[in-house]
Design an enzyme around this catalytic site. Structure first.
Site, PDB file in Angstrom:
ATOM      1  N   GLY A 287       0.877  -1.047  -0.145  1.00 41.80           N
ATOM      2  CA  GLY A 287       0.049  -0.042   0.217  1.00 41.80           C
ATOM      3  C   GLY A 287       0.832   1.205  -0.099  1.00 41.80           C
ATOM      4  O   GLY A 287       0.324   2.496  -0.168  1.00 41.80           O
ATOM      5  N   LYS A 406      21.055   5.106   1.277  1.00 36.57           N
ATOM      6  CA  LYS A 406      21.300   5.286   2.482  1.00 36.57           C
ATOM      7  C   LYS A 406      22.039   4.041   3.048  1.00 36.57           C
ATOM      8  O   LYS A 406      22.578   4.249   4.452  1.00 36.57           O
ATOM      9  CB  LYS A 406      20.079   5.847   3.362  1.00 36.57           C
ATOM     10  N   LEU A 445      10.616  10.622  -6.321  1.00 36.99           N
ATOM     11  CA  LEU A 445      10.048  11.772  -6.314  1.00 36.99           C
ATOM     12  C   LEU A 445       8.378  11.435  -6.071  1.00 36.99           C
ATOM     13  O   LEU A 445       8.020  10.617  -6.485  1.00 36.99           O
ATOM     14  CB  LEU A 445       9.969  12.578  -7.908  1.00 36.99           C
TER      15      LEU A 445
END
Length: 604
Positions: A287, A406, A445
């Site tokens: 989701g 990261k 984005l």
């Protein structure tokens, strides 16, 4: 229902007028032909009698031919060359049929030879001329009308199509004044009466000279570099800028994705479809931003069954309803389950027997997790362990782990937990039958909690836009692009690989903020950018691979593969056991120590 009936009645009324007009032209042109033939001496009584007698044959035959050639499918005000060609064919065919009929019926002697050619030319002139007149009147009304005066950037096929649609728009909201195009061969040309007046650098001057109120970019194939160049030329006008969206064939606002996106990704859809088609697929975190887009992409490949796991009841319901609308024939099952719930996860695997698992469930927000190491490690490490272990137990063929940039030289809890996830996947790849594939990429984005939605909320409140540091940079790609490349890596992977997506060049967050301010129609004087300082665990720049990792190409140009050092499987198993105990005891110091041991490069 009433609107549809009204529309049908108007359509029938317009078509009836056209039929009445054309049918009336047939006897008019027939008698005109006789009048022109006998204009000097006048039409004698027998000739007029013959003309009327033959007209009884001409009238039904010619009208039938006009209908059969489709003259009443088109709309007069949009008449074009194809309509003229149909008229020519219908008139010529009618004349030939009339001549043949008179010849075989023995009545050809009643007809002077020049009558049929004169009749044909007269009918062609009146049928074609009437339509041309209506078209000219329509065009005159369009070009003399009022509306928002727009400058169209791009005189290619998309620009031509846009102007044609705008001129036909009965609402008359936008009036195309001129084109702008950088191609030399387009300079001075006209499309539908709209002229190309200059190049992109001339936009400010032309906008002032012609009282332009709106700029529309009609270059759907333009890449982000070209879009940034055009936007830079538009900024001086301080006018609203829109762009043509080819997917919906409508004009919309320019988005930050248009400026930061890259060339469209080409992936091996046929091979990916073969991998997914008629398979049972399970997606965790289905989701979320990445998980939901993976569902949309996978549904196109028509899996046998798609199982979606997500903790958020609302997100799960939303994506399932969307997917059912896309393809109601595919079995889609959703579970509101935490991936830490081993009993529930095992029941799901036992019932649905997925052949492929895509693991997108994770906590990802750096500042929130920085002081919640227990929660981060419980979800991102132990949750992964639960589903990875069960995947091996139930002989899942392939397991895809969604990682992050990261995870490279991590300086925060979130990044370290994702690096730990890569190590855990290597561990299970070594000890079990399931093939584990890891995909590492940067910021997406528009994903939930990312900088773009934050900037949009700040803009809506009038600013300021908050950036942590003037020099901070990040890699960006769109959600669809990232998910397509994840699927491509899934296809390529054979087990144990870490794939790194080509993220292009890093973008300064300050540049992103400036572009979003300008796209909103504001200036940097109206909306400020406030620098707040780096947050705990935040780096000025991200990396996609370690210095000791050797990158190699793959069969796809946008995906690279890194080698990985052999891991100590016994040590990994021992650390995982320690993490479970420390989480149960809420031993924060022990969790820091174990994370540092599992990820030695982690620097908090």
């Amino acid at each position: 229902m009433g609107w549809n009936v009204s529309r049908l009645m108007n359509k029938l009324y317009s078509r009836s007028l056209a039929i009445v007009h054309d049918f009336a032209m047939v006897p008019l042109c027939w008698l005109t032909a006789y009048w022109l033939r006998f204009t000097v001496d006048g039409i004698a009584g027998p000739d007029l009698t013959n003309a009327l007698a033959i007209l009884l044959y001409v009238m039904p035959l010619q009208c039938l031919v006009l209908v059969l050639f489709g003259l009443y499918r088109g709309i007069w005000r949009f008449a074009s060359i194809p309509d003229l060609i149909r008229i020519v064919k219908a008139v010529l065919s009618g004349c030939i049929i009339i001549l043949l009929l008179l010849y075989f019926s023995g009545k050809s002697e009643m007809l002077p030879r020049s009558i049929v050619p004169i009749y044909g030319m007269s009918l062609l002139f009146l049928l074609g001329g009437s339509r041309l007149l209506v078209r000219c009147l329509r065009d005159y009304n369009y070009f003399s009308r009022k509306g928002t005066r727009a400058l169209i950037i791009g005189a290619g096929s998309s620009g031509e199509s846009l102007v044609r649609d705008l001129l036909r728009d009965t609402n008359k909201k936008i009036f195309p004044v001129a084109f702008i195009d950088d191609k030399s061969e387009h300079q001075g040309q006209e499309l539908h009466g709209v002229r190309v007046l200059g190049r992109c650098k001339d936009i400010p001057k032309i906008a002032v000279k012609h009282n332009i109120e709106l700029l529309i970019i009609a270059l759907p194939s333009a890449n982000s570099v070209t879009m940034r160049k055009i936007i830079a030329c538009c900024e001086a006008t301080q006018l609203p800028v829109r762009t043509l969206d080819p997917s919906i064939n409508m004009v919309r606002e320019v988005s930050v994705e248009d400026l930061l996106g890259r060339d469209q990704v080409k992936i091996q859809w046929r091979e990916i479809n073969n991998d997914i088609n008629n398979k049972n697929i399970l997606i965790t975190g289905g989701g979320g931003s990445i998980g939901s887009e993976l569902c949309r992409q996978i549904i196109k490949c028509v899996p046998k069954e798609l199982v979606i796991v997500d903790k958020s009841e609302f997100n799960l319901f939303t994506i399932i309803e969307e997917l059912k609308a896309l393809n109601s024939k595919i079995t889609i099952t959703g579970y509101t389950v935490d991936i830490l719930d081993a009993i529930a996860i095992e029941a799901i695997l036992a019932q649905h027997r997925p052949e492929i698992i895509l693991h997108a469930a994770a906590y990802k927000h750096v500042p929130l997790l920085e002081h919640q190491i227990r929660i981060a490690m419980q979800n991102n490490i132990l949750g992964l362990e639960v589903i990875a272990k069960l995947a091996s137990q139930y002989n899942v063929a392939k397991f895809v782990f969604v990682s992050t940039d990261k995870a490279v030289n991590p300086t925060n809890i979130m990044g370290a937990s994702k690096r730990a996830g890569e190590i855990i996947c290597h561990y299970f790849n070594d000890i079990g039958p399931t093939k584990f594939v890891m995909v590492r990429f940067g910021n997406v984005l528009g994903s939930a909690g990312s900088v773009v939605p934050i900037f949009k909320r700040q803009l809506a409140k009038g600013g300021p836009l908050t950036v942590t540091h003037p020099e901070i940079t990040r890699f960006f790609m769109t959600i669809p692009e990232s998910c397509q490349l994840i699927l491509q890596a899934f296809h390529i992977g054979t087990g144990g690989e870490v794939f790194v997506l080509d993220m292009g060049k890093p973008i300064k967050i300050s540049f992103l903020a400036e572009q979003m301010i300008r796209l909103s129609g504001k200036t940097l004087d109206e909306i400020a950018i406030k620098y707040t300082g780096l947050r705990p665990g935040e780096k000025l720049y991200e990396e996609l691979f370690y210095n000791n990792e050797i990158l190699s190409g793959t069969e796809h140009g946008k995906i690279m593969q890194t080698n990985y050092a052999a891991i100590n499987n016994k040590l990994v198993a021992k650390i995982l056991q320690g993490i479970r105990k420390a989480v149960a005891k809420n031993d924060i110091q022990e969790l820091y120590r174990l994370l540092q041991e599992l990820v030695p490069e982690f620097k908090s």
